[in-house]
Design a protein around this motif. Structure first.
Motif, PDB file in Angstrom:
ATOM      1  N   MET A   4       0.842  -1.201   0.000  1.00  0.00           N
ATOM      2  CA  MET A   4       0.000   0.000   0.000  1.00  0.00           C
ATOM      3  C   MET A   4       0.872   1.243   0.000  1.00  0.00           C
ATOM      4  O   MET A   4       1.831   1.353   0.760  1.00  0.00           O
ATOM      5  CB  MET A   4      -0.887  -0.028   1.265  1.00  0.00           C
ATOM      6  N   GLU A   5       0.513   2.160  -0.838  1.00  0.00           N
ATOM      7  CA  GLU A   5       1.275   3.402  -0.926  1.00  0.00           C
ATOM      8  C   GLU A   5       1.100   4.230   0.324  1.00  0.00           C
ATOM      9  O   GLU A   5       0.069   4.161   0.988  1.00  0.00           O
ATOM     10  CB  GLU A   5       0.769   4.232  -2.118  1.00  0.00           C
ATOM     11  N   GLU A   6       2.081   5.019   0.624  1.00  0.00           N
ATOM     12  CA  GLU A   6       1.981   5.870   1.820  1.00  0.00           C
ATOM     13  C   GLU A   6       0.792   6.819   1.716  1.00  0.00           C
ATOM     14  O   GLU A   6       0.156   7.143   2.717  1.00  0.00           O
ATOM     15  CB  GLU A   6       3.266   6.677   2.040  1.00  0.00           C
ATOM     16  N   ILE A   7       0.541   7.299   0.515  1.00  0.00           N
ATOM     17  CA  ILE A   7      -0.585   8.240   0.351  1.00  0.00           C
ATOM     18  C   ILE A   7      -1.903   7.571   0.707  1.00  0.00           C
ATOM     19  O   ILE A   7      -2.747   8.143   1.406  1.00  0.00           O
ATOM     20  CB  ILE A   7      -0.637   8.770  -1.103  1.00  0.00           C
ATOM     21  N   GLU A   8      -2.053   6.344   0.231  1.00  0.00           N
ATOM     22  CA  GLU A   8      -3.273   5.597   0.550  1.00  0.00           C
ATOM     23  C   GLU A   8      -3.382   5.347   2.040  1.00  0.00           C
ATOM     24  O   GLU A   8      -4.439   5.488   2.646  1.00  0.00           O
ATOM     25  CB  GLU A   8      -3.216   4.224  -0.124  1.00  0.00           C
ATOM     26  N   LEU A   9      -2.259   4.952   2.607  1.00  0.00           N
ATOM     27  CA  LEU A   9      -2.227   4.643   4.029  1.00  0.00           C
ATOM     28  C   LEU A   9      -2.644   5.857   4.845  1.00  0.00           C
ATOM     29  O   LEU A   9      -3.475   5.773   5.747  1.00  0.00           O
ATOM     30  CB  LEU A   9      -0.821   4.199   4.427  1.00  0.00           C
ATOM     31  N   ARG A  10      -2.081   6.967   4.466  1.00  0.00           N
ATOM     32  CA  ARG A  10      -2.382   8.201   5.184  1.00  0.00           C
ATOM     33  C   ARG A  10      -3.864   8.536   5.089  1.00  0.00           C
ATOM     34  O   ARG A  10      -4.502   8.915   6.058  1.00  0.00           O
ATOM     35  CB  ARG A  10      -1.549   9.335   4.606  1.00  0.00           C
ATOM     36  N   ALA A  11      -4.407   8.371   3.901  1.00  0.00           N
ATOM     37  CA  ALA A  11      -5.821   8.687   3.698  1.00  0.00           C
ATOM     38  C   ALA A  11      -6.696   7.757   4.520  1.00  0.00           C
ATOM     39  O   ALA A  11      -7.667   8.182   5.155  1.00  0.00           O
ATOM     40  CB  ALA A  11      -6.175   8.592   2.219  1.00  0.00           C
ATOM     41  N   ALA A  12      -6.329   6.490   4.517  1.00  0.00           N
ATOM     42  CA  ALA A  12      -7.123   5.520   5.262  1.00  0.00           C
ATOM     43  C   ALA A  12      -7.107   5.840   6.740  1.00  0.00           C
ATOM     44  O   ALA A  12      -8.142   5.836   7.416  1.00  0.00           O
ATOM     45  CB  ALA A  12      -6.587   4.107   5.019  1.00  0.00           C
ATOM     46  N   ILE A  13      -5.935   6.149   7.246  1.00  0.00           N
ATOM     47  CA  ILE A  13      -5.815   6.466   8.667  1.00  0.00           C
ATOM     48  C   ILE A  13      -6.585   7.735   9.001  1.00  0.00           C
ATOM     49  O   ILE A  13      -7.249   7.836  10.039  1.00  0.00           O
ATOM     50  CB  ILE A  13      -4.330   6.586   9.078  1.00  0.00           C
ATOM     51  N   GLU A  14      -6.516   8.679   8.100  1.00  0.00           N
ATOM     52  CA  GLU A  14      -7.272   9.917   8.332  1.00  0.00           C
ATOM     53  C   GLU A  14      -8.760   9.605   8.498  1.00  0.00           C
ATOM     54  O   GLU A  14      -9.432  10.102   9.398  1.00  0.00           O
ATOM     55  CB  GLU A  14      -7.065  10.858   7.143  1.00  0.00           C
ATOM     56  N   GLY A  15      -9.262   8.762   7.620  1.00  0.00           N
ATOM     57  CA  GLY A  15     -10.662   8.384   7.695  1.00  0.00           C
ATOM     58  C   GLY A  15     -10.979   7.653   8.984  1.00  0.00           C
ATOM     59  O   GLY A  15     -12.004   7.892   9.628  1.00  0.00           O
ATOM     60  N   LEU A  16     -10.084   6.756   9.353  1.00  0.00           N
ATOM     61  CA  LEU A  16     -10.301   5.989  10.581  1.00  0.00           C
ATOM     62  C   LEU A  16     -10.349   6.897  11.799  1.00  0.00           C
ATOM     63  O   LEU A  16     -11.190   6.734  12.677  1.00  0.00           O
ATOM     64  CB  LEU A  16      -9.187   4.950  10.753  1.00  0.00           C
ATOM     65  N   LEU A  17      -9.459   7.852  11.836  1.00  0.00           N
ATOM     66  CA  LEU A  17      -9.455   8.791  12.960  1.00  0.00           C
ATOM     67  C   LEU A  17     -10.772   9.554  13.017  1.00  0.00           C
ATOM     68  O   LEU A  17     -11.339   9.756  14.085  1.00  0.00           O
ATOM     69  CB  LEU A  17      -8.289   9.776  12.831  1.00  0.00           C
ATOM     70  N   PHE A  18     -11.225   9.955  11.857  1.00  0.00           N
ATOM     71  CA  PHE A  18     -12.471  10.723  11.824  1.00  0.00           C
ATOM     72  C   PHE A  18     -13.637   9.900  12.362  1.00  0.00           C
ATOM     73  O   PHE A  18     -14.372  10.335  13.241  1.00  0.00           O
ATOM     74  CB  PHE A  18     -12.767  11.166  10.390  1.00  0.00           C
ATOM     75  N   VAL A  19     -13.782   8.713  11.830  1.00  0.00           N
ATOM     76  CA  VAL A  19     -14.925   7.888  12.198  1.00  0.00           C
ATOM     77  C   VAL A  19     -14.854   7.438  13.653  1.00  0.00           C
ATOM     78  O   VAL A  19     -15.865   7.359  14.344  1.00  0.00           O
ATOM     79  CB  VAL A  19     -15.013   6.660  11.272  1.00  0.00           C
ATOM     80  N   SER A  20     -13.640   7.179  14.097  1.00  0.00           N
ATOM     81  CA  SER A  20     -13.489   6.623  15.436  1.00  0.00           C
ATOM     82  C   SER A  20     -14.003   7.551  16.528  1.00  0.00           C
ATOM     83  O   SER A  20     -14.613   7.111  17.488  1.00  0.00           O
ATOM     84  CB  SER A  20     -12.023   6.292  15.690  1.00  0.00           C
ATOM     85  N   GLY A  21     -13.756   8.841  16.406  1.00  0.00           N
ATOM     86  CA  GLY A  21     -14.194   9.748  17.478  1.00  0.00           C
ATOM     87  C   GLY A  21     -13.321   9.590  18.709  1.00  0.00           C
ATOM     88  O   GLY A  21     -12.697  10.530  19.168  1.00  0.00           O
ATOM     89  N   GLU A  22     -13.273   8.380  19.229  1.00  0.00           N
ATOM     90  CA  GLU A  22     -12.440   8.099  20.403  1.00  0.00           C
ATOM     91  C   GLU A  22     -10.975   7.970  19.992  1.00  0.00           C
ATOM     92  O   GLU A  22     -10.693   7.654  18.842  1.00  0.00           O
ATOM     93  CB  GLU A  22     -12.861   6.760  21.025  1.00  0.00           C
ATOM     94  N   PRO A  23     -10.062   8.157  20.933  1.00  0.00           N
ATOM     95  CA  PRO A  23      -8.657   7.946  20.599  1.00  0.00           C
ATOM     96  C   PRO A  23      -8.433   6.505  20.154  1.00  0.00           C
ATOM     97  O   PRO A  23      -9.026   5.590  20.718  1.00  0.00           O
ATOM     98  CB  PRO A  23      -7.923   8.211  21.921  1.00  0.00           C
ATOM     99  N   ILE A  24      -7.599   6.330  19.164  1.00  0.00           N
ATOM    100  CA  ILE A  24      -7.362   4.990  18.641  1.00  0.00           C
ATOM    101  C   ILE A  24      -5.849   4.747  18.659  1.00  0.00           C
ATOM    102  O   ILE A  24      -5.066   5.595  18.267  1.00  0.00           O
ATOM    103  CB  ILE A  24      -8.015   4.854  17.239  1.00  0.00           C
ATOM    104  N   SER A  25      -5.458   3.589  19.150  1.00  0.00           N
ATOM    105  CA  SER A  25      -4.036   3.342  19.358  1.00  0.00           C
ATOM    106  C   SER A  25      -3.346   2.955  18.060  1.00  0.00           C
ATOM    107  O   SER A  25      -3.988   2.505  17.105  1.00  0.00           O
ATOM    108  CB  SER A  25      -3.838   2.219  20.379  1.00  0.00           C
ATOM    109  N   VAL A  26      -2.041   3.093  18.073  1.00  0.00           N
ATOM    110  CA  VAL A  26      -1.252   2.716  16.904  1.00  0.00           C
ATOM    111  C   VAL A  26      -1.439   1.227  16.604  1.00  0.00           C
ATOM    112  O   VAL A  26      -1.570   0.817  15.454  1.00  0.00           O
ATOM    113  CB  VAL A  26       0.239   3.034  17.134  1.00  0.00           C
ATOM    114  N   GLU A  27      -1.489   0.455  17.676  1.00  0.00           N
ATOM    115  CA  GLU A  27      -1.674  -0.993  17.515  1.00  0.00           C
ATOM    116  C   GLU A  27      -2.971  -1.301  16.793  1.00  0.00           C
ATOM    117  O   GLU A  27      -3.034  -2.129  15.886  1.00  0.00           O
ATOM    118  CB  GLU A  27      -1.690  -1.689  18.885  1.00  0.00           C
ATOM    119  N   ARG A  28      -4.006  -0.625  17.232  1.00  0.00           N
ATOM    120  CA  ARG A  28      -5.318  -0.875  16.648  1.00  0.00           C
ATOM    121  C   ARG A  28      -5.330  -0.466  15.181  1.00  0.00           C
ATOM    122  O   ARG A  28      -5.883  -1.156  14.336  1.00  0.00           O
ATOM    123  CB  ARG A  28      -6.374  -0.079  17.440  1.00  0.00           C
ATOM    124  N   LEU A  29      -4.728   0.676  14.894  1.00  0.00           N
ATOM    125  CA  LEU A  29      -4.671   1.140  13.508  1.00  0.00           C
ATOM    126  C   LEU A  29      -3.937   0.122  12.651  1.00  0.00           C
ATOM    127  O   LEU A  29      -4.372  -0.225  11.560  1.00  0.00           O
ATOM    128  CB  LEU A  29      -3.946   2.496  13.433  1.00  0.00           C
TER     129      LEU A  29
END
Lengths: 209, 254
Positions: free
Chosen positions: A1-26
């Motif tokens: 997976m490209e870094e750009i994709e990864l970054r976008a995915a993580i951005e989305g995950l952070l948004f949806v999660s609302g709660e703090p999400i750990s690096v492990e979970r990500l």
């Protein structure tokens, strides 16, 4: 997976999660992408948001990463209905909370000894607000309950973890121009820490300059 | 947020002093006193004057203020007494303990100020308000009971109390506080318990009601939840009391 994709995915995950999400979970969610890559993506995102005058920011709170708003835009956020703003804590509440935070696990008598006043009402408020919780009983006469801080506490003050607590001020700060009676200076090289093993904050306390 | 001060007096805050240590620190600051070398006579005089003022305004004083007054007088008397001239001169300055307490309190007061500053910032920071998904989305949907449902459940329990027990006058002192303790102990070991199992009809109305009140209080504190799994559209399960994560488990004795 490209870094750009990864970054976008993580951005989305952070948004949806609302709660703090750990690096492990990500990492888990991203099907085992390495920690380092996740951290790098998070760092990129964090910088990106910070540099670009956005309304959002990425913070490290309560053991994870979280996407939140920036305080500057708070006046507007508050105008949304359904948004509840937390009532501020009172001075006694903050004092008791500070004692619990730095001395946990700690009993009510121990807290009252420091504050010099009864703390029952204050503690109940803190319990109600989920900022402290009962973590056990001290195995001494009377088996008093012991209190500690919660995850909500970390979120409330925007702390990544307990070691991020600001260092307690030195006890023996001596004003330079004043002369002291030598006996009185015997005040504390170091404070008695809690019996149970606690967080690094205690070691980062008065012993270190 | 209002705090219910559980001390025996009504504390109308005079200049915001909740306790004697606060008052002392205030006096120390006002008089620019060196906390490491407190002029005990001066501070005692001022402290007592303040207490007088509070009393003349008909403010009931918390016991702690009076205890501190006694402490100050004791320290003052110790500093005035002639030194015992022997080998065992007590090297400890009688003010030592008081200074230690003041400094310790001040540390945490300063820490509280820092907390307050952080609080101010973080109150203005918001996160995505997702509709609340329960962590146990897979489990049966648990309905938190409202007080009326709880009363109905209580009523059912009371119906099972044998008639004789209704009239029984007990000399046992019933305390909600004791029952709260009982509940906390019980639930520090168990995760959940059926509501009905908490009460024994043989105990009699009074004890059952006291236990119930204790349960309400503990639920209010957020330490326990009372739930009823809704099994289907028509059917509801038995009422269960659950421990919340605010209630830790028993600490293993060392």
């Amino acid at each position: 997976m490209e870094e750009i994709e990864l970054r976008a995915a993580i951005e989305g995950l952070l948004f949806v999660s609302g709660e703090p999400i750990s690096v492990e979970r990500l990492s888990e969610v991203m099907e085992g992408v390495g920690r380092d890559r996740v951290l790098a993506a998070l760092a990129d995102l964090e910088v990106g948001y910070r540099q670009a005058d956005r309304g959002l920011q990425i913070v490290q709170v309560s053991g994870g990463y979280q996407m939140v708003t920036r305080p500057e835009i708070a006046p507007w956020i508050k105008r949304l209905e359904r948004i509840r703003v937390a009532t501020r804590l009172s001075k006694p509440g903050l004092e008791a909370l500070a004692i619990v935070a730095y001395r946990q696990p700690v009993t009510r008598p121990e807290i009252e000894e420091i504050r010099g006043v009864d703390c029952a009402g204050v503690l109940r408020t803190l319990l109600d607000r989920r900022l402290v919780k009962i973590v056990g009983r001290k195995e001494i006469a009377g088996r008093p309950m012991m209190y500690g801080t919660t995850r909500d506490f970390l979120q409330y003050f925007g702390l990544p973890d307990l070691s991020a607590l600001p260092t307690l001020k030195e006890l023996s700060e001596i004003p330079t121009e004043v002369e002291m009676s030598p006996e009185v200076v015997q005040v504390e090289e170091g404070l008695p820490g809690p019996e149970a093993a606690v967080d690094p904050v205690e070691q980062a306390g008065p012993e270190h300059a | 947020m209002e705090e219910t001060d559980q001390s025996n007096s009504y504390q109308v805050k005079l200049e915001g002093f909740e306790g004697p240590l606060e008052l002392l620190l205030h006096l120390i600051k006002e008089n620019r006193i060196n906390i490491y070398d407190i002029p005990i006579a001066l501070i005692t005089r001022q402290y007592l004057a303040y207490l007088d003022l509070m009393q003349s305004l008909n403010l009931a004083l918390a016991g702690e203020f009076l205890v501190m007054a006694a402490t100050l007088l004791l320290i003052k008397s110790r500093t005035l007494l002639p030194q015992v001239s022997s080998e065992e001169i007590d090297p400890e300055d009688p003010r030592h303990d008081l200074v230690r307490r003041l400094l310790e309190y001040r540390r945490f007061r300063d820490a509280a100020d820092e907390f307050e500053a952080r609080e101010a910032i973080w109150r203005d920071i918001f996160r995505h308000q997702a509709p609340q998904e329960e962590e146990n989305a897979n489990e049966v949907y648990l309905v938190d009971l409202n007080p009326f449902d709880l009363l109905t459940a209580l009523q059912k329990v009371l119906e099972r109390v044998p008639k004789e027990k209704d009239m029984l006058i007990t000399t046992e002192v019933l305390s909600v506080k004791d029952k709260i303790q009982f509940l906390l102990d019980r639930f520090s070991q168990e995760e959940s318990l059926e509501f009905d199992l908490l009460f024994s009809p043989k105990e009699g109305r009074a004890i059952i009601i006291v236990t119930f009140l204790a349960l309400l209080e503990v639920v209010r504190l957020g330490l326990l939840r009372v739930v009823q799994p809704s099994l289907s559209e028509e059917e509801e399960g038995t009422i269960i009391i659950l421990r919340t994560e605010n209630l830790g488990t028993t600490v293993a004795s060392e």
